[in-house]
Design an enzyme around this catalytic site. Structure first.
Site, PDB file in Angstrom:
ATOM      1  N   ASP A  13     -46.553 -32.125 -22.229  1.00  0.00           N
ATOM      2  CA  ASP A  13     -47.392 -32.094 -23.441  1.00  0.00           C
ATOM      3  C   ASP A  13     -48.860 -31.817 -23.135  1.00  0.00           C
ATOM      4  OD1 ASP A  13     -45.075 -32.961 -24.828  1.00  0.00           O
ATOM      5  OD2 ASP A  13     -45.541 -35.022 -24.267  1.00  0.00           O
ATOM      6  N   LYS A  16     -49.493 -26.465 -22.841  1.00  0.00           N
ATOM      7  CA  LYS A  16     -49.208 -25.261 -22.049  1.00  0.00           C
ATOM      8  C   LYS A  16     -49.064 -24.031 -22.943  1.00  0.00           C
ATOM      9  CE  LYS A  16     -45.656 -27.452 -20.096  1.00  0.00           C
ATOM     10  NZ  LYS A  16     -45.936 -28.868 -20.328  1.00  0.00           N
ATOM     11  N   GLY A  40     -40.947 -29.037 -26.145  1.00  0.00           N
ATOM     12  CA  GLY A  40     -41.345 -28.644 -27.493  1.00  0.00           C
ATOM     13  C   GLY A  40     -42.693 -27.972 -27.435  1.00  0.00           C
ATOM     14  N   HIS A  41     -42.783 -26.776 -27.954  1.00  0.00           N
ATOM     15  CA  HIS A  41     -44.102 -26.167 -28.048  1.00  0.00           C
ATOM     16  C   HIS A  41     -44.259 -25.562 -29.429  1.00  0.00           C
ATOM     17  CE1 HIS A  41     -41.346 -23.704 -25.587  1.00  0.00           C
ATOM     18  NE2 HIS A  41     -41.632 -22.779 -26.466  1.00  0.00           N
ATOM     19  N   GLN A 225     -42.110 -29.489 -19.506  1.00  0.00           N
ATOM     20  CA  GLN A 225     -42.470 -30.824 -18.997  1.00  0.00           C
ATOM     21  C   GLN A 225     -43.635 -30.740 -18.001  1.00  0.00           C
ATOM     22  OE1 GLN A 225     -38.735 -30.189 -18.746  1.00  0.00           O
ATOM     23  NE2 GLN A 225     -38.812 -30.660 -20.894  1.00  0.00           N
TER      24      GLN A 225
HETATM   25  P1  IMP Z   1     -35.100 -36.223 -20.744  1.00  0.00           P
HETATM   26  O1  IMP Z   1     -35.760 -34.997 -20.220  1.00  0.00           O
HETATM   27  O2  IMP Z   1     -34.696 -36.105 -22.189  1.00  0.00           O
HETATM   28  O3  IMP Z   1     -33.977 -36.688 -19.858  1.00  0.00           O
HETATM   29  O4  IMP Z   1     -36.170 -37.413 -20.711  1.00  0.00           O
HETATM   30  C1  IMP Z   1     -36.668 -37.936 -19.501  1.00  0.00           C
HETATM   31  C2  IMP Z   1     -38.151 -38.265 -19.610  1.00  0.00           C
HETATM   32  O5  IMP Z   1     -38.881 -37.069 -19.737  1.00  0.00           O
HETATM   33  C3  IMP Z   1     -38.536 -39.113 -20.827  1.00  0.00           C
HETATM   34  O6  IMP Z   1     -39.603 -39.954 -20.474  1.00  0.00           O
HETATM   35  C4  IMP Z   1     -39.006 -38.074 -21.834  1.00  0.00           C
HETATM   36  O7  IMP Z   1     -39.902 -38.637 -22.776  1.00  0.00           O
HETATM   37  C5  IMP Z   1     -39.696 -37.110 -20.908  1.00  0.00           C
HETATM   38  N1  IMP Z   1     -39.758 -35.743 -21.435  1.00  0.00           N
HETATM   39  C6  IMP Z   1     -38.777 -34.839 -21.473  1.00  0.00           C
HETATM   40  N2  IMP Z   1     -39.212 -33.672 -21.993  1.00  0.00           N
HETATM   41  C7  IMP Z   1     -40.512 -33.840 -22.259  1.00  0.00           C
HETATM   42  C8  IMP Z   1     -41.528 -32.969 -22.764  1.00  0.00           C
HETATM   43  O8  IMP Z   1     -41.322 -31.788 -23.052  1.00  0.00           O
HETATM   44  N3  IMP Z   1     -42.764 -33.523 -22.891  1.00  0.00           N
HETATM   45  C9  IMP Z   1     -43.038 -34.816 -22.533  1.00  0.00           C
HETATM   46  N4  IMP Z   1     -42.124 -35.642 -22.041  1.00  0.00           N
HETATM   47  C10 IMP Z   1     -40.873 -35.165 -21.915  1.00  0.00           C
END
Ligand code: IMP
Length: 427
Positions: A13, A16, A40-41, A225
Site C-alpha cells: 500500500d 505503487k 489492490g490498486h 505487496q
Molecule cells: P495474504 O496475502 O492474503 O495471505 O495476507 C497475508 C498478509 O499480507 C496480511 O497481513 C495481509 O494484510 C497482507 N497483504 C496482502 N496483500 C496486501 C496488499 O496488497 N497490501 C497490504 N497488505 C497486504
C-alpha cells in the site's frame, strides 16, 4: 533494452500505482510477477475510479501488452469480473492486450475456504490475511499439487483436475477443520465456463518476455505487496506467501539479474500496515489516527483500517539492500503537512544494544521488542500539493526528504505531493 522493477519497500500500500503508471506509459510489456487478488490498486478510467486486484495497471495504455506472470496466483472468476468492468469502460482486455502466463497457478473457491478456515483455527495467532486463498494456493504449488493456468488449454482435462482438487480440499475442510464439504459440481461447471473464456489469453510468459527483451523494448515489472510481506525476508510468519521483492520479478517472470536496469522502491513518507504482526514505529495515538484520516488509510481490497506510524528508515535501508534499489519514490508527503514535529526511526534498541539493521530474520518476537531510536525534524504547515519541482517545496520539506536520502543512502527521484494523478514531482 530496459527492465524496470517497481516494488513496495514497506508492508504494501505504498502507492505503487502512480509510479507504475509513469513507467507503464513508456513500456512495451507490463508484467505482474507475484501475488494475486490480495493486492489492490486504484486506477482512474473514463473519470471513474476503479480498484484493480489482478490486472496490471498498465492495462489503460492500449499500445502495450499486459502479462499476468507465472509467479502469480490467479482466481479465474475475479479475473473475468475485472475484465468485464474494464470492458464496460471501453478498455481493451482482448487476448492481444491482456495475457495470462500458462505457469501461473489458479485459485479455486476452496482455496478461499481453506484460507478462512486456517485463519480461524489460528485464533490469536491469525495472520490477518485477505482471505483470497493466496496462502493455500502457493502451498499447493510448493507441495507440487497445484493447478496451473496452462491446464485450461484442454477443457476436459481441466474440468477433471478441478474436480479432483476440490475433492482433495474438501477432505481437508472436513477432516482438519470440521467444516461441511463444498459441492463439487457447481465449481467444476463455473471453472469450465471461466476456462473457456480465459483460454485465448494463455501464453508462454517466459517466451513473450524473452522476445520483448531481445527486441530491446522497455519492460515494466509490477510488484504487489511490499518487502516486509516477502515470504523469505518479511516479518515472518506475518507475511504473504509470495516474493514481492525485486528477486521475485526474476523468479516470477523468468529472466536474469543482468537485464535489470532500474529498481524503484516505493515508500510512503510514513509507515502503514494491514493485518497482524510487529510494527516498531506504530502510533496508537491521535497522530496515528490523524495520518489514517488525512491519508485515507483504509484497505482497497478489504476496507480494513490500516495501522499507521512514523517513517522507519531502518526498514528502508533493509529494503535498499534486499531489493538493490537504484532509487526511491516517496509518496504521500502531503499527508504529513500540519505536524509540528516529525520523527524518523534511524535505528532500534534491542536487548540494550543499538541495532542498525532490520532484524527480520530473528522473527516477530525480536521485532516486537525492538524500540525505535528516533531522529526529530521540524514539521511544516504549508499545503504542498501544487509543487511540481523539488525547488517548489518549502525548505523544511526539502530537509525531510534530503535527510531520508542521507540515512538510507538512496536517491529519491519521485515525490508524491497529493492525491491527484499529476501531483507528483518527477525525475
Ligand atoms: P495474504 O496475502 O492474503 O495471505 O495476507 C497475508 C498478509 O499480507 C496480511 O497481513 C495481509 O494484510 C497482507 N497483504 C496482502 N496483500 C496486501 C496488499 O496488497 N497490501 C497490504 N497488505 C497486504
Amino acid at each position: 533494452m530496459s527492465v524496470t522493477i517497481i516494488i513496495g519497500t514497506q508492508w504494501g500500500d505504498e502507492g505503487k500505482g502512480r509510479v507504475v503508471d509513469y513507467f507503464a506509459a513508456k513500456a512495451t510489456l507490463v508484467a505482474r510477477y507475484n501475488g494475486g487478488d490480495n493486492a489492490g490498486h486504484t486506477v482512474v478510467a473514463e473519470g471513474r475510479k476503479l480498484a484493480l486486484h489482478l490486472v496490471p495497471s498498465g492495462i489503460l495504455y492500449p499500445e502495450n501488452t499486459c502479462l499476468i506472470g507465472a509467479g502469480t496466483v490467479v482466481n479465474p472468476l475475479v479475473l473475468l469480473s475485472e475484465m468485464q468492468t474494464l470492458r464496460e469502460l471501453g478498455v481493451d482486455v482482448s487476448p492481444r492486450h491482456l495475457k495470462l502466463a500458462a505457469g501461473a497457478h489458479l485459485i479455486l473457491p476452496t482455496h478461499r475456504e481453506l484460507d478462512g478456515a486456517s485463519e480461524k483455527s489460528r485464533g490469536q495467532q491469525a495472520i490477518g490475511t485477505t482471505k483470497r486463498g493466496i496462502g493455500p494456493t502457493y502451498a499447493d504449488k510448493a507441495r507440487r499439487a497445484g493447478l496451473r493456468a496452462g491446464t485450461m488449454r484442454d477443457l476436459n482435462v481441466f474440468a477433471e483436475a478441478v474436480g479432483e482438487m476440490v475433492e482433495a480440499h474438501n477432505a481437508r475442510l472436513t477432516q482438519l477443520y470440521g467444516l461441511d464439504p463444498v459441492p463439487v459440481t457447481p465449481i467444476v461447471e463455473q471453472l469450465h465456463n471461466a476456462a473457456q473464456q480465459l483460454r485465448p489469453h494463455l501464453v508462454d510468459g517466459t517466451t513473450l518476455l524473452g522476445e520483448t527483451l531481445r527486441a530491446g523494448h522497455p519492460i515494466l515489472c509490477e510488484g504487489a505487496q511490499g518487502t516486509l510481506l516477502d515470504l523469505n525476508f518479511g516479518t515472518y510468519p506475518y507475511v504473504t506467501s509470495s516474493s514481492p521483492i525485486a528477486g521475485g520479478a526474476l523468479v516470477g517472470l523468468g529472466f536474469g539479474p543482468k537485464d535489470v536496469t532500474r529498481v524503484v522502491g516505493v515508500a510512503k513518507a510514513y509507515t502503514t500496515r494491514v493485518g497482524a504482526g510487529p510494527f516498531p514505529t506504530e502510533l496508537n495515538n491521535e497522530i496515528g489516527e490523524r495520518i489514517r484520516q488525512v491519508g485515507g488509510e483504509f484497505g482497497v481490497t478489504t476496507g480494513r483500517p490500516r495501522r499507521c506510524g512514523w517513517l522507519d528508515a531502518v526498514i528502508l535501508r533493509y529494503a535498499a539492500q534486499v531489493n538493490g534499489l537504484t532509487e526511491i519514490a516517496l509518496t504521500k508527503v502531503d499527508v504529513l503537512s500540519g505536524q509540528s514535529t516529525l520523527k524518523i526511526a534511524v535505528a532500534y534498541e534491542l536487548d540494550g544494544e543499538r541495532v542498525e539493521h532490520f532484524p527480520a530474520e530473528w522473527g516477530a518476537e525480536a521485532l516486537t521488542r525492538s524500540i525505535p531510536i528516533y531522529e526529530e525534524l521540524p514539521g511544516w504547515e504549508e499545503d504542498i500539493t501544487g509543487a511540481r519541482t523539488r525547488a517548489d517545496l518549502p525548505a523544511k520539506v526539502q530537509t525531510y526528504i534530503a535527510r531520508i536520502e542521507a540515512i538510507v543512502g538512496v536517491p529519491i527521484t519521485f515525490i508524491g505531493v497529493g492525491p491527484e494523478r499529476e501531483a507528483m514531482i518527477l525525475p
